[in-house]
Design an enzyme around this catalytic site. Structure first.
Site, mmCIF file in Angstrom:
data_model
loop_
_atom_site.group_PDB
_atom_site.id
_atom_site.type_symbol
_atom_site.label_atom_id
_atom_site.label_comp_id
_atom_site.label_asym_id
_atom_site.label_seq_id
_atom_site.Cartn_x
_atom_site.Cartn_y
_atom_site.Cartn_z
ATOM 1 N N MET A 189 0.789 -1.338 0.038
ATOM 2 C CA MET A 189 -0.093 -0.052 0.062
ATOM 3 C C MET A 189 0.842 1.255 -0.113
ATOM 4 O O MET A 189 0.629 2.134 -0.885
ATOM 5 C CB MET A 189 -1.058 -0.151 1.128
ATOM 6 C CG MET A 189 -1.856 1.280 1.422
ATOM 7 S SD MET A 189 -3.062 1.529 -0.100
ATOM 8 C CE MET A 189 -4.464 0.348 0.521
ATOM 9 N N LYS A 196 0.378 3.525 16.034
ATOM 10 C CA LYS A 196 0.337 4.780 15.301
ATOM 11 C C LYS A 196 0.410 6.137 15.977
ATOM 12 O O LYS A 196 0.965 7.127 15.687
ATOM 13 C CB LYS A 196 -1.181 4.847 14.630
ATOM 14 C CG LYS A 196 -1.605 3.879 13.523
ATOM 15 C CD LYS A 196 -2.852 3.729 13.259
ATOM 16 C CE LYS A 196 -3.058 2.791 12.203
ATOM 17 N NZ LYS A 196 -2.584 2.979 10.795
ATOM 18 N N HIS A 247 -8.111 7.488 3.141
ATOM 19 C CA HIS A 247 -8.007 6.230 3.036
ATOM 20 C C HIS A 247 -8.134 5.805 1.512
ATOM 21 O O HIS A 247 -9.045 5.914 0.758
ATOM 22 C CB HIS A 247 -9.340 5.667 3.806
ATOM 23 C CG HIS A 247 -9.397 4.152 3.701
ATOM 24 N ND1 HIS A 247 -10.852 3.614 3.493
ATOM 25 C CD2 HIS A 247 -8.559 3.197 3.819
ATOM 26 C CE1 HIS A 247 -10.550 2.240 3.523
ATOM 27 N NE2 HIS A 247 -9.250 1.993 3.537
#
Length: 716
Positions: free
Chosen positions: A332, A415, A458
């Site tokens: 990704m 995160k 996203h």
């Protein structure tokens, strides 16, 4: 509306027609414009002072085609559509009947009806500017080129090249159009009119006309054998049909009917060919007018979203992102870095070790190589863009970046740790974004020193090809960060959709609900083969079990737990998923999931089958339930998203699922599909399934109210 056509004739008989629709940013061929065009062309029929006529657009594009709002309204009434089609064809064909040659001077976009307009002209001159594109997108929106495109293009550039444009939607830039003889001349945009006048004087001489027409002749024995002999044409049309079926799986009638039209007419006189073309378009609409209606609606919705992602408020003026950074060099992260570099935005990839970085940079380079092989990029251009990517295992260079996108493990604590590190090294104006697929933006920003700079962005797998990007504004996200992220999404070629903050946002929330139901069906006795075959029969690009393998069952396991915590029993983690996770059957990336993967082949994994059998209840659902239950759960969850105003327009939900998950476009989206099924039927089916699980199947209040009042999601 005053006439959009202004005529100027010089003393040498060279006429220029300026096409400039008053009050509009673009020229399009709507009903009023066509009426003006008809009157204008009629007025030219007896003109003796005109020797040659040049069509020139005063807009940034030549003609963008028909007015799609009128096209889509015409689908609702076949008689009106046929009347308007005949009227439009008659008007466009008048160009060929003029008593003098015509020349179209083309700059900018010239798609669909716009290209059919210029195909009726005697000659065409294009600019060499990158914005000049000529294409016929009709089969992609469920119809066929009905203003002579199926007839004029093959006669001008040959069957093979015309098929690439008509059936495959291939776009030609100015240089390509000139090389394949679709255009007769090419010029810099600054000198287009001058070149047009020069060309006009040339073709008024017998020698000049002979030179131009001689250039158009197709040459070469291979082309002759394939296109001018019965056996060659039989081979070509057989190949075209195989390519169409491979791409469409037979779900879309337009490409096949268009192919039949071209095959039937390639040896007919033009007038008879045009009649077959008209009949072919009417045949498409008689078969299933819902398909073109859905496809045109989706196209129009996509164009609308490109402007501001569906956001209706005012946005501040912001600069473009000048330097990007991606945290995470997995598939990704590498795909997103490629998108930045391809848009000529310098981007820095960071990961924890050089092995990960090497793999990610290699993936990014392979994406550029594919574009080079497909001739979408020249080798030198691809290499230059690739070198926009730099890499590091530290935060060196991050002080220069103005946009950092985090693409790491889908857990909140790691995160938070990364955001703290990033805030310490980037400038005060830099935006920090997350590619999270399941966690709330509000929760992710909770420990940040400057939450106003944080936003959700996203992407969907695979990032380079899936068009959609969800933009998620947290409660403290500044309007500047929001506007800049929207602008970035458009710049890298994505379609942004603004969604309300929640776990899973919009697309994943609906998809996960459907995937969980698929796993529940497995536990009840359904097989992997049955479920994936149902998905393919519905029109999905791959079955649901294969999709879960592709995405990673380990990732799905963690996401499912997040959803279960957020949404309770209706998103309970299926026992099948837990067992697969414990058995380390993580999917394609490990070679083992529901399927075994070896190279490009896949076979059912016997270990997965054995594991599923060990927990099956024996209460197998009926065939109709197996084919419908996941869809019904998704419809229910989609309506819940509307109730909660995750988005406010049902069209956005449908468009998001098509662009973000590969939901079959010909079905229009999950809510369009529900409308076609009938919400009374949807409600009754959900009520009947409450005995299986009240939490999962209890109809939402919205569905109940729409069913009782005999309404639908779309007010048509």
């Amino acid at each position: 509306m005053t006439t959009p056509f202004q005529l100027i004739v010089d003393r040498d008989g060279i006429a220029k027609v300026y096409f400039d629709t008053p009050g509009e940013k673009i020229n399009k061929l709507g009903n009023k414009t066509l009426q003006y065009l008809k009157e204008f062309l009629d007025s030219l029929m007896e003109r003796k002072d005109i020797k040659v006529l040049l069509f020139i657009s005063k807009k940034k594009d030549f003609i963008v085609g028909a007015d799609l709002n009128e096209v889509i309204s015409g689908f609702k009434d076949s008689a009106i559509y046929q009347y308007k089609l005949a009227e439009g064809r008659e008007t466009i064909f008048k160009i060929r009947s003029l008593p003098f040659p015509t020349i179209a001077l083309i700059h900018g976009a010239c798609p669909g009806g716009g290209l059919e307009f210029v195909l009726q002209c005697t000659y065409r001159i294009v600019t060499d500017h990158p914005k000049t594109t000529l294409f016929l997108p009709e089969t992609a929106i469920g119809i066929l080129p009905g203003w002579g495109g199926t007839q004029m293009a093959p006669r001008l550039i040959g069957l093979q090249k015309a098929a690439e444009m008509i059936l495959g939607g291939k776009r030609l830039n100015g240089v390509q159009a000139f090389k394949c003889h679709l255009a007769d001349g090419i010029a810099p945009v600054e000198f287009l009119e001058e070149r047009g006048l020069e060309f006009a004087r040339m073709i008024l001489t017998s020698q000049g006309k002979k030179k131009v027409l001689g250039r158009r002749k197709n040459k070469g024995i291979k082309t002759f054998l394939l296109e001018k002999t019965p056996l060659g044409r039989k081979f070509l049309f057989s190949r075209f049909k195989k390519e169409i079926l491979k791409k469409t799986k037979g779900f879309y009638p337009a490409p096949l009917i268009t192919l039949e039209v071209i095959e039937k007419t390639c040896t007919l006189p033009l007038d008879k060919g045009l009649q077959v073309e008209r009949d072919g378009l009417i045949n498409i609409l008689n078969l299933d007018k819902d398909i073109p209606f859905h496809l045109v609606s989706l196209f129009m919705g996509q164009e609308k979203l490109k402007k501001a992602g569906g956001y209706v408020g005012d946005l501040p003026e912001v600069k473009d992102v000048e330097n990007g950074a991606v945290l995470g060099a997995g598939a990704m992260g590498a795909g997103i870095a490629y998108l930045f570099a391809n848009a000529k935005i310098p981007v820095r990839i960071k990961d924890i070790n050089w092995e990960m970085i090497g793999r990610g940079v290699g993936l990014a380079w392979s994406l550029f190589q594919k574009n080079i092989l497909r001739k979408k990029l020249k080798t030198g251009e691809g290499e230059i863009k690739f070198h926009e990517i730099s890499y590091t295992t530290t935060y060196s260079g991050f002080e220069k970046t103005d946009f950092v996108l985090e693409v790491i493990i889908e857990e909140i604590e790691p995160k938070h740790k990364v955001y703290k590190e990033v805030e310490n090294v980037v400038s005060k104006d830099a935006i920090i974004a997350s590619n999270t697929s399941s966690l709330r933006v509000e929760d992710l920003a909770a420990k940040m020193e400057h939450p106003e700079r944080f936003i959700g962005m996203h992407f969907f797998i695979p990032a380079p090809t899936m068009p959609l990007v969800e933009i998620v504004k947290g409660p403290k996200t500044s309007m500047e960060a929001f506007a800049k992220t929207l602008k970035l999404a458009t710049k890298i070629g994505k379609v942004p959709l603004v969604v309300k903050d929640c776990h899973g946002f919009l697309v994943n929330r609906i998809l996960i609900a459907g995937a969980i139901e698929t796993l529940n069906l497995l536990a009840e006795g359904a097989t992997i083969e049955e479920l994936d075959a149902n998905g393919l029969a519905f029109g999905l690009p791959m079955g649901t079990c294969e999709v879960m393998d592709f995405s990673g069952l380990d990732i799905f396991y963690h996401v499912a737990h997040t959803f279960n915590k957020a949404y309770g029993e209706r998103m309970a983690v299926p026992i099948v998923l837990t067992k697969l996770y414990e058995a380390k059957l993580f999917g394609k990336k490990t070679g083992k999931g529901f399927y075994l993967y070896k190279g490009k082949s896949k076979t059912i994994n016997p270990d997965a089958v054995k594991l599923i059998h060990s927990i099956q209840t024996g209460k197998k659902a009926s065939p109709s339930e197996i084919s419908e239950r996941s869809l019904l759960v998704m419809i229910n969850e989609a309506s819940r998203c509307l109730e909660e105003q995750i988005v406010t327009d049902p069209a956005y939900i449908d468009l998001a699922l098509v662009l973000g998950s590969g939901f079959p476009p010909f079905r229009g989206g999950i809510l369009a599909y529900a409308d076609k099924m009938g919400l009374k039927t949807v409600y009754e089916k959900l009520k009947n399934l409450e005995s299986v699980s009240s939490a999962r199947f209890k109809p939402t209040k919205m569905i109940e109210e729409l069913a009782k009042t005999n309404n639908s999601f779309y007010k048509r």
